[in-house]
Scaffold this motif. Sequence first.
Motif, PDB file in Angstrom:
ATOM      1  N   GLU A 175      71.109  87.914  59.308  1.00 48.72           N
ATOM      2  CA  GLU A 175      72.553  87.804  59.465  1.00 48.72           C
ATOM      3  C   GLU A 175      73.016  86.403  59.075  1.00 48.72           C
ATOM      4  O   GLU A 175      72.316  85.417  59.316  1.00 48.72           O
ATOM      5  CB  GLU A 175      72.937  88.081  60.918  1.00 48.72           C
ATOM      6  CG  GLU A 175      72.490  89.452  61.408  1.00 48.72           C
ATOM      7  CD  GLU A 175      72.471  89.556  62.920  1.00 48.72           C
ATOM      8  OE1 GLU A 175      72.716  90.652  63.433  1.00 48.72           O
ATOM      9  OE2 GLU A 175      72.194  88.531  63.596  1.00 48.72           O
TER      10      GLU A 175
ATOM     11  N   ARG B  81      75.199  83.042  59.454  1.00 46.95           N
ATOM     12  CA  ARG B  81      75.778  82.237  60.519  1.00 46.95           C
ATOM     13  C   ARG B  81      76.375  80.979  59.898  1.00 46.95           C
ATOM     14  O   ARG B  81      75.872  80.472  58.892  1.00 46.95           O
ATOM     15  CB  ARG B  81      74.724  81.845  61.554  1.00 46.95           C
ATOM     16  CG  ARG B  81      74.136  83.019  62.333  1.00 46.95           C
ATOM     17  CD  ARG B  81      75.152  83.556  63.331  1.00 46.95           C
ATOM     18  NE  ARG B  81      74.604  84.607  64.175  1.00 46.95           N
ATOM     19  CZ  ARG B  81      74.719  85.898  63.938  1.00 46.95           C
ATOM     20  NH1 ARG B  81      75.370  86.309  62.840  1.00 46.95           N
ATOM     21  NH2 ARG B  81      74.217  86.796  64.760  1.00 46.95           N
TER      22      ARG B  81
ATOM     23  N   LYS C 285      79.644  76.537  66.389  1.00 46.52           N
ATOM     24  CA  LYS C 285      79.753  77.716  65.537  1.00 46.52           C
ATOM     25  C   LYS C 285      81.109  77.789  64.848  1.00 46.52           C
ATOM     26  O   LYS C 285      82.128  77.347  65.380  1.00 46.52           O
ATOM     27  CB  LYS C 285      79.517  78.976  66.369  1.00 46.52           C
ATOM     28  CG  LYS C 285      78.096  79.090  66.907  1.00 46.52           C
ATOM     29  CD  LYS C 285      77.896  80.384  67.684  1.00 46.52           C
ATOM     30  CE  LYS C 285      76.461  80.482  68.190  1.00 46.52           C
ATOM     31  NZ  LYS C 285      76.222  81.739  68.958  1.00 46.52           N
TER      32      LYS C 285
ATOM     33  N   ASP D 154      70.259  80.310  64.685  1.00 45.39           N
ATOM     34  CA  ASP D 154      71.447  80.771  65.395  1.00 45.39           C
ATOM     35  C   ASP D 154      72.180  79.618  66.053  1.00 45.39           C
ATOM     36  O   ASP D 154      73.135  79.833  66.804  1.00 45.39           O
ATOM     37  CB  ASP D 154      71.070  81.824  66.433  1.00 45.39           C
ATOM     38  CG  ASP D 154      70.748  83.155  65.800  1.00 45.39           C
ATOM     39  OD1 ASP D 154      71.564  83.622  64.981  1.00 45.39           O
ATOM     40  OD2 ASP D 154      69.681  83.720  66.083  1.00 45.39           O
ATOM     41  N   GLY D 155      71.709  78.358  65.815  1.00 50.00           N
ATOM     42  CA  GLY D 155      72.411  77.170  66.277  1.00 50.00           C
ATOM     43  C   GLY D 155      71.959  76.610  67.610  1.00 50.00           C
ATOM     44  O   GLY D 155      72.440  75.546  68.019  1.00 50.00           O
TER      45      GLY D 155
ATOM     46  N   PHE E  28      78.063  76.971  60.853  1.00 48.60           N
ATOM     47  CA  PHE E  28      78.181  75.918  61.855  1.00 48.60           C
ATOM     48  C   PHE E  28      78.803  74.683  61.213  1.00 48.60           C
ATOM     49  O   PHE E  28      78.691  74.462  59.996  1.00 48.60           O
ATOM     50  CB  PHE E  28      76.799  75.513  62.395  1.00 48.60           C
ATOM     51  CG  PHE E  28      75.940  76.664  62.831  1.00 48.60           C
ATOM     52  CD1 PHE E  28      76.107  77.242  64.084  1.00 48.60           C
ATOM     53  CD2 PHE E  28      74.960  77.172  61.988  1.00 48.60           C
ATOM     54  CE1 PHE E  28      75.320  78.307  64.489  1.00 48.60           C
ATOM     55  CE2 PHE E  28      74.173  78.236  62.381  1.00 48.60           C
ATOM     56  CZ  PHE E  28      74.343  78.805  63.634  1.00 48.60           C
TER      57      PHE E  28
ATOM     58  N   ARG F  30      71.220  81.973  56.767  1.00 52.73           N
ATOM     59  CA  ARG F  30      70.845  83.331  57.165  1.00 52.73           C
ATOM     60  C   ARG F  30      69.751  83.237  58.223  1.00 52.73           C
ATOM     61  O   ARG F  30      68.750  82.537  58.033  1.00 52.73           O
ATOM     62  CB  ARG F  30      70.371  84.127  55.941  1.00 52.73           C
ATOM     63  CG  ARG F  30      70.281  85.623  56.193  1.00 52.73           C
ATOM     64  CD  ARG F  30      69.978  86.391  54.921  1.00 52.73           C
ATOM     65  NE  ARG F  30      71.053  86.379  53.946  1.00 52.73           N
ATOM     66  CZ  ARG F  30      72.120  87.167  53.983  1.00 52.73           C
ATOM     67  NH1 ARG F  30      72.277  88.019  54.988  1.00 52.73           N
ATOM     68  NH2 ARG F  30      73.036  87.110  53.036  1.00 52.73           N
ATOM     69  N   ASN F  31      69.961  83.929  59.363  1.00 50.84           N
ATOM     70  CA  ASN F  31      69.003  83.818  60.462  1.00 50.84           C
ATOM     71  C   ASN F  31      67.812  84.749  60.263  1.00 50.84           C
ATOM     72  O   ASN F  31      67.717  85.463  59.257  1.00 50.84           O
ATOM     73  CB  ASN F  31      69.696  84.043  61.815  1.00 50.84           C
ATOM     74  CG  ASN F  31      70.184  85.481  62.008  1.00 50.84           C
ATOM     75  OD1 ASN F  31      69.848  86.387  61.237  1.00 50.84           O
ATOM     76  ND2 ASN F  31      70.982  85.691  63.039  1.00 50.84           N
TER      77      ASN F  31
END
Length: 381
Positions: free
Chosen positions: A76, A78, A139, A115-116, A80, A71-72
């Motif tokens: 949210e 995400r 992602k 968010d990567g 990967f 969770r960012n």
Amino acid sequence: MTTTPTSRTPVSPSLIATLPGHYYTDPEVFRREQERIFESLWLCAVRSADLDKPGAFRTVQVGRESVVITRNRAGELRAFLNVCRHRGARLCTEQAGEVRRTLQCPYHAWTYDLDGTLIAAPNLIKMPDIDRVEYGLIKVALREWLGYAWVCLADEPPSFEDTVMHAAVERLGDAAAIEHYGTERLALGRRVTYDVRANWKLIVENFMECYHCATIHPELTEVLPEFADGYAAQYYVGHGAEFGADIEGFTVDGSPGFGRLPEVTAEQDRRYYAITVKPTVFVNLVPDHVILHRMFPLAEDRTVVECDWLYAPEVVARGADVSKSVELFHRVNVQDFEACERTQPAMSSRAYRRGGVLVPNEHHIGIFHDWLLDRLGGDRA
């Protein structure tokens, strides 16, 4: 791989052929399933509420890939591939955990935000030409439904609505029917993980039929008497198996459970509905709780199943005793998985070289077999 052609043509007016035995034992078949099913379709990965704050993460096995879901800072989810872009080290080595602000590779300290994006690495300042987005984490597509995060490894994922969500419509006959249970608003009352020494398809087939129920599920058929006749809930579109006349709740002894979930309709009360969301999810709906199974196929003869019992938040918050409702389906799970483990060794027997047969009230399993063969791009050989 030795192949033995078979046919969908009935072997008698009442029976149709199953898949041949090697579909449950052959590593090459399992590899094709990983590529064309588990790595190409939507799989239910984690319960969203398990990642309850920024930096919380869980890793799951999806086909041959490890996926990290986090969770960012904006709250949210995400997903990967769990692989550092530098030299390929596993980024998160634990099944679950929490980081403060970043994901850092334990090998060379390449560091990524939630968010990567690549944000730091030893001597990175001396490499100004590196595109930090291009060399960020790979992602994975993610959607949330029923309070769970579903992921898909495909470069172009299939329509979530037409595949995952459509399974509920296909089974219940009404797009709104599953929404009445408010699954995304429920709380986790119990989770049990089962390590099953059987092929994932045996588990799916078992869940889809009730021809075995009178034989191995005495508690379940006491609560749902019509299951003793061998017709599974999934046999009829829109049908829910009715509780027995003297049964007060979906519990191991038929005793009362909890109050009906707020939006469950009168028509859904005192009924059990089962949904198979191909390839690896089972959803079980009863008036006062929901049971959801997620399968993680790890080998041609090993499948980990994670089963969640979900209740109204106030039931969990007050510490209510959920053991009787948990025990009912836990016994069903154990009984089913033991049956699958008894079946797995016979899949390599010469007696099952051409497969077995399906009786009439199991014929819908043949539709699952056809779906599988279509995904694998082959016939029954």
